[in-house]
Design a protein around this motif. Structure first.
Motif, short mmCIF file in Angstrom:
data_model
loop_
_atom_site.label_atom_id
_atom_site.label_comp_id
_atom_site.label_asym_id
_atom_site.label_seq_id
_atom_site.Cartn_x
_atom_site.Cartn_y
_atom_site.Cartn_z
N TYR A 16 2.30 -42.58 -31.17
CA TYR A 16 2.45 -41.14 -31.08
C TYR A 16 2.45 -40.67 -29.63
O TYR A 16 1.62 -41.07 -28.84
CB TYR A 16 1.29 -40.43 -31.81
N ARG A 17 3.38 -39.80 -29.32
CA ARG A 17 3.39 -39.10 -28.03
C ARG A 17 2.68 -37.76 -28.23
O ARG A 17 1.90 -37.33 -27.40
CB ARG A 17 4.83 -38.90 -27.57
N ALA A 45 15.94 -42.97 -31.12
CA ALA A 45 15.67 -43.68 -29.87
C ALA A 45 15.02 -42.76 -28.84
O ALA A 45 14.40 -43.24 -27.89
CB ALA A 45 16.98 -44.26 -29.31
N GLU A 46 15.12 -41.44 -29.04
CA GLU A 46 14.48 -40.48 -28.14
C GLU A 46 13.05 -40.16 -28.56
O GLU A 46 12.36 -39.40 -27.89
CB GLU A 46 15.29 -39.17 -28.07
N GLY A 47 12.61 -40.68 -29.71
CA GLY A 47 11.25 -40.45 -30.18
C GLY A 47 11.09 -39.25 -31.08
O GLY A 47 9.97 -38.85 -31.41
N ARG A 48 12.19 -38.67 -31.53
CA ARG A 48 12.12 -37.52 -32.44
C ARG A 48 12.26 -37.97 -33.90
O ARG A 48 13.11 -38.81 -34.19
CB ARG A 48 13.25 -36.52 -32.15
N PRO A 49 11.45 -37.42 -34.79
CA PRO A 49 11.63 -37.74 -36.21
C PRO A 49 12.98 -37.18 -36.67
O PRO A 49 13.28 -36.02 -36.42
CB PRO A 49 10.49 -37.02 -36.90
N THR A 50 13.78 -38.02 -37.31
CA THR A 50 15.08 -37.57 -37.81
C THR A 50 15.03 -37.37 -39.32
O THR A 50 15.83 -36.61 -39.86
CB THR A 50 16.19 -38.57 -37.47
N ALA A 51 14.11 -38.04 -39.99
CA ALA A 51 13.93 -37.86 -41.44
C ALA A 51 12.50 -38.25 -41.79
O ALA A 51 11.95 -39.19 -41.22
CB ALA A 51 14.92 -38.73 -42.21
N GLN A 74 7.05 -31.01 -35.48
CA GLN A 74 6.18 -30.97 -34.30
C GLN A 74 5.87 -32.33 -33.67
O GLN A 74 5.46 -32.38 -32.53
CB GLN A 74 4.85 -30.29 -34.67
N TRP A 75 5.97 -33.41 -34.42
CA TRP A 75 5.53 -34.69 -33.88
C TRP A 75 6.60 -35.33 -33.01
O TRP A 75 7.80 -35.16 -33.25
CB TRP A 75 5.14 -35.64 -35.01
N ARG A 76 6.15 -36.09 -32.02
CA ARG A 76 7.02 -36.88 -31.17
C ARG A 76 6.40 -38.26 -31.03
O ARG A 76 5.17 -38.41 -30.99
CB ARG A 76 7.19 -36.25 -29.79
N PHE A 77 7.25 -39.26 -30.96
CA PHE A 77 6.81 -40.65 -30.90
C PHE A 77 7.32 -41.30 -29.62
O PHE A 77 8.31 -40.86 -29.03
CB PHE A 77 7.35 -41.42 -32.11
N GLU A 78 6.65 -42.36 -29.22
CA GLU A 78 7.17 -43.21 -28.15
C GLU A 78 8.31 -44.01 -28.77
O GLU A 78 8.15 -44.56 -29.85
CB GLU A 78 6.08 -44.17 -27.65
N PRO A 79 9.47 -44.07 -28.12
CA PRO A 79 10.57 -44.84 -28.69
C PRO A 79 10.21 -46.31 -28.81
O PRO A 79 9.49 -46.85 -27.98
CB PRO A 79 11.71 -44.64 -27.68
N SER A 80 10.71 -46.95 -29.86
CA SER A 80 10.56 -48.40 -30.00
C SER A 80 11.48 -49.06 -28.98
O SER A 80 12.57 -48.56 -28.71
CB SER A 80 10.95 -48.84 -31.40
#
Length: 101
Positions: A16-17, A45-51, A74-80
């Motif tokens: 999680y970012r 790949a940018e860390g945004r939830p798409t679905a 609202q959530w953002r992730f570190e890209p894999s």
């Protein structure tokens, strides 16, 4: 409400970012509903939830929808990363709703 990263796809792990907890729905509070919803999250790949899909319900439609909407909006992730390149990924995210004692 808590969320813990779990493994995704081929051994990757969602990190999680930014993961602000969802607001407890008023109707669920009044109904004393609680539980854990397990979400399957597709991350770009940018860390945004798409679905975001409900993999396992908490037993409360209000809690399930609150968790899904919060992660999607609202959530953002570190890209894999794969071979040094950011890639899309899929992972499971549990979100627990528990009433204050």
């Amino acid at each position: 409400q808590t969320a813990t990263p779990t493994r995704s796809g081929p051994g990757a792990q969602l990190r999680y970012r930014s993961a602000p907890p969802p607001t407890y729905p008023i109707a669920a509070l009044r109904g004393r509903e609680q539980g854990t919803v397990l979400l399957r999250v597709e991350v770009s790949a940018e860390g945004r939830p798409t679905a975001v899909y409900i993999e396992r319900s908490s037993g409360s439609r209000a809690l399930d929808l609150a968790a899904r909407q919060q992660v999607l909006r609202q959530w953002r992730f570190e890209p894999s990363m794969q071979d040094g390149v950011a890639t899309s990924s899929v992972g499971l995210v549990p979100i627990e709703f528990s009433l204050p004692e």
